[in-house]
Design a protein around this motif. Structure first.
Motif, PDB file in Angstrom:
ATOM      1  N   PRO A   1       0.810  -1.220   0.000  1.00  0.00           N
ATOM      2  CA  PRO A   1       0.000   0.000   0.000  1.00  0.00           C
ATOM      3  C   PRO A   1       0.843   1.269   0.000  1.00  0.00           C
ATOM      4  N   ILE A   2       2.018   1.201   0.603  1.00  0.00           N
ATOM      5  CA  ILE A   2       2.893   2.370   0.608  1.00  0.00           C
ATOM      6  C   ILE A   2       3.378   2.645  -0.813  1.00  0.00           C
ATOM      7  N   GLY A   3       3.787   1.586  -1.511  1.00  0.00           N
ATOM      8  CA  GLY A   3       4.210   1.740  -2.902  1.00  0.00           C
ATOM      9  C   GLY A   3       3.085   2.238  -3.784  1.00  0.00           C
ATOM     10  N   LEU A   4       1.880   1.774  -3.514  1.00  0.00           N
ATOM     11  CA  LEU A   4       0.730   2.235  -4.304  1.00  0.00           C
ATOM     12  C   LEU A   4       0.520   3.729  -4.103  1.00  0.00           C
ATOM     13  N   ARG A   5       0.612   4.181  -2.861  1.00  0.00           N
ATOM     14  CA  ARG A   5       0.403   5.607  -2.594  1.00  0.00           C
ATOM     15  C   ARG A   5       1.446   6.458  -3.309  1.00  0.00           C
ATOM     16  N   PHE A   6       2.684   5.990  -3.353  1.00  0.00           N
ATOM     17  CA  PHE A   6       3.729   6.752  -4.036  1.00  0.00           C
ATOM     18  C   PHE A   6       3.586   6.681  -5.549  1.00  0.00           C
ATOM     19  N   GLY A   7       3.005   5.590  -6.070  1.00  0.00           N
ATOM     20  CA  GLY A   7       2.895   5.428  -7.511  1.00  0.00           C
ATOM     21  C   GLY A   7       1.656   6.029  -8.123  1.00  0.00           C
ATOM     22  N   LEU A   8       0.734   6.512  -7.314  1.00  0.00           N
ATOM     23  CA  LEU A   8      -0.530   7.030  -7.845  1.00  0.00           C
ATOM     24  C   LEU A   8      -0.351   8.286  -8.680  1.00  0.00           C
TER      25      LEU A   8
ATOM     26  N   LEU B   1      -7.788   1.403  -1.689  1.00  0.00           N
ATOM     27  CA  LEU B   1      -6.668   2.185  -1.151  1.00  0.00           C
ATOM     28  C   LEU B   1      -6.696   3.630  -1.626  1.00  0.00           C
ATOM     29  N   THR B   2      -7.369   3.899  -2.733  1.00  0.00           N
ATOM     30  CA  THR B   2      -7.473   5.280  -3.209  1.00  0.00           C
ATOM     31  C   THR B   2      -8.654   6.004  -2.584  1.00  0.00           C
ATOM     32  N   LEU B   3      -9.584   5.278  -1.989  1.00  0.00           N
ATOM     33  CA  LEU B   3     -10.790   5.878  -1.431  1.00  0.00           C
ATOM     34  C   LEU B   3     -10.733   6.091   0.079  1.00  0.00           C
ATOM     35  N   THR B   4      -9.868   5.367   0.749  1.00  0.00           N
ATOM     36  CA  THR B   4      -9.818   5.423   2.207  1.00  0.00           C
ATOM     37  C   THR B   4      -8.374   5.268   2.654  1.00  0.00           C
ATOM     38  N   THR B   5      -8.169   5.170   3.935  1.00  0.00           N
ATOM     39  CA  THR B   5      -6.819   5.008   4.458  1.00  0.00           C
ATOM     40  C   THR B   5      -6.330   3.584   4.201  1.00  0.00           C
ATOM     41  N   VAL B   6      -5.031   3.405   4.278  1.00  0.00           N
ATOM     42  CA  VAL B   6      -4.427   2.088   4.111  1.00  0.00           C
ATOM     43  C   VAL B   6      -4.977   1.120   5.155  1.00  0.00           C
ATOM     44  N   SER B   7      -5.117   1.594   6.385  1.00  0.00           N
ATOM     45  CA  SER B   7      -5.588   0.705   7.450  1.00  0.00           C
ATOM     46  C   SER B   7      -7.042   0.286   7.235  1.00  0.00           C
ATOM     47  N   ASN B   8      -7.893   1.197   6.774  1.00  0.00           N
ATOM     48  CA  ASN B   8      -9.289   0.820   6.536  1.00  0.00           C
ATOM     49  C   ASN B   8      -9.413  -0.155   5.371  1.00  0.00           C
ATOM     50  N   ALA B   9      -8.635   0.047   4.313  1.00  0.00           N
ATOM     51  CA  ALA B   9      -8.669  -0.878   3.184  1.00  0.00           C
ATOM     52  C   ALA B   9      -8.176  -2.266   3.618  1.00  0.00           C
ATOM     53  N   THR B  10      -7.137  -2.302   4.442  1.00  0.00           N
ATOM     54  CA  THR B  10      -6.622  -3.577   4.939  1.00  0.00           C
ATOM     55  C   THR B  10      -7.627  -4.243   5.871  1.00  0.00           C
ATOM     56  N   PHE B  11      -8.335  -3.452   6.654  1.00  0.00           N
ATOM     57  CA  PHE B  11      -9.377  -3.987   7.521  1.00  0.00           C
ATOM     58  C   PHE B  11     -10.452  -4.696   6.695  1.00  0.00           C
ATOM     59  N   ILE B  12     -10.858  -4.059   5.605  1.00  0.00           N
ATOM     60  CA  ILE B  12     -11.880  -4.659   4.739  1.00  0.00           C
ATOM     61  C   ILE B  12     -11.370  -5.954   4.132  1.00  0.00           C
ATOM     62  N   VAL B  13     -10.120  -5.969   3.694  1.00  0.00           N
ATOM     63  CA  VAL B  13      -9.543  -7.179   3.097  1.00  0.00           C
ATOM     64  C   VAL B  13      -9.481  -8.302   4.125  1.00  0.00           C
ATOM     65  N   ASN B  14      -9.089  -7.998   5.353  1.00  0.00           N
ATOM     66  CA  ASN B  14      -9.040  -9.039   6.391  1.00  0.00           C
ATOM     67  C   ASN B  14     -10.423  -9.571   6.724  1.00  0.00           C
ATOM     68  N   LEU B  15     -11.428  -8.729   6.668  1.00  0.00           N
ATOM     69  CA  LEU B  15     -12.785  -9.216   6.904  1.00  0.00           C
ATOM     70  C   LEU B  15     -13.224 -10.173   5.804  1.00  0.00           C
ATOM     71  N   GLY B  16     -12.734  -9.977   4.599  1.00  0.00           N
ATOM     72  CA  GLY B  16     -13.067 -10.888   3.504  1.00  0.00           C
ATOM     73  C   GLY B  16     -12.638 -12.309   3.804  1.00  0.00           C
ATOM     74  N   ASN B  17     -11.449 -12.485   4.369  1.00  0.00           N
ATOM     75  CA  ASN B  17     -10.981 -13.824   4.709  1.00  0.00           C
ATOM     76  C   ASN B  17     -11.859 -14.471   5.773  1.00  0.00           C
ATOM     77  N   VAL B  18     -12.279 -13.688   6.728  1.00  0.00           N
ATOM     78  CA  VAL B  18     -13.141 -14.220   7.786  1.00  0.00           C
ATOM     79  C   VAL B  18     -14.509 -14.586   7.208  1.00  0.00           C
ATOM     80  N   LEU B  19     -15.033 -13.731   6.335  1.00  0.00           N
ATOM     81  CA  LEU B  19     -16.343 -14.004   5.734  1.00  0.00           C
ATOM     82  C   LEU B  19     -16.329 -15.238   4.847  1.00  0.00           C
ATOM     83  N   VAL B  20     -15.213 -15.521   4.193  1.00  0.00           N
ATOM     84  CA  VAL B  20     -15.107 -16.745   3.386  1.00  0.00           C
ATOM     85  C   VAL B  20     -15.243 -17.976   4.286  1.00  0.00           C
ATOM     86  N   GLY B  21     -14.611 -17.923   5.458  1.00  0.00           N
ATOM     87  CA  GLY B  21     -14.738 -19.048   6.396  1.00  0.00           C
ATOM     88  C   GLY B  21     -16.169 -19.252   6.858  1.00  0.00           C
ATOM     89  N   PHE B  22     -16.844 -18.154   7.178  1.00  0.00           N
ATOM     90  CA  PHE B  22     -18.246 -18.275   7.579  1.00  0.00           C
ATOM     91  C   PHE B  22     -19.120 -18.716   6.414  1.00  0.00           C
TER      92      PHE B  22
END
Length: 157
Positions: free
Chosen positions: A31-38, A95-116
């Protein structure tokens, strides 16, 4: 009572954990590289080039470890690749719409939702360890999201 001799782990037994650690560190910089490359590229172009540049390394690893050419993918591999591509594309866009941490939070929830989802739709009850891992993923992602600045300006750019 005799002592059982314990031999030290072979260098090959550390290959997997070291590769996982290196991958985690590398993904941490994504995400850091993405922010610099935008400034020069869009989020989808950055995602595309990240994986294009990784292909030669991955192909070399297959030849080094498996000592053979990769097999042709079957339909399940193609489906998994398609879903992974969508996941990465949405994460880069997020990552372009929100903070790096919020985007990562959403991605981590995806893994949990797949298990459920597997539990609900496929009737495959997760192992007890999965619940601990899911709770740690949610807690860690929440800690990331709650650790930013007041207006979400705690990110790099």
């Amino acid at each position: 009572m005799t002592a059982i001799p314990v031999s030290p782990p072979t260098p090959r037994s550390w290959t997997g954990p070291l590769m996982v650690l290196a991958g985690g560190v590398g993904i941490g910089f994504a995400p850091i590289g993405l922010r610099f490359g935008l400034d020069d590229l869009g989020p989808q172009a950055i995602a595309f080039w990240r994986y294009v540049f990784a292909l030669p390394l991955l192909l070399a690893l297959v030849f080094l470890i498996e000592r053979r050419a990769p097999r042709l993918p079957n339909r399940f591999i193609l489906m998994a690749g398609t879903f992974f591509t969508l996941d990465i594309a949405l994460w880069h866009h997020a990552l372009t719409l929100t903070t790096v941490s919020n985007a990562t939070f959403i991605v981590n929830l995806g893994n949990v939702l797949v298990g459920f989802g597997a539990w609900f739709f496929l009737k495959q009850r997760p192992h007890g360890f999965w619940f601990v891992a899911a709770a740690l993923a949610i807690l860690g992602a929440a800690a990331l999201s709650l650790g930013g600045g007041a207006e979400g300006k705690g990110n790099i750019r």
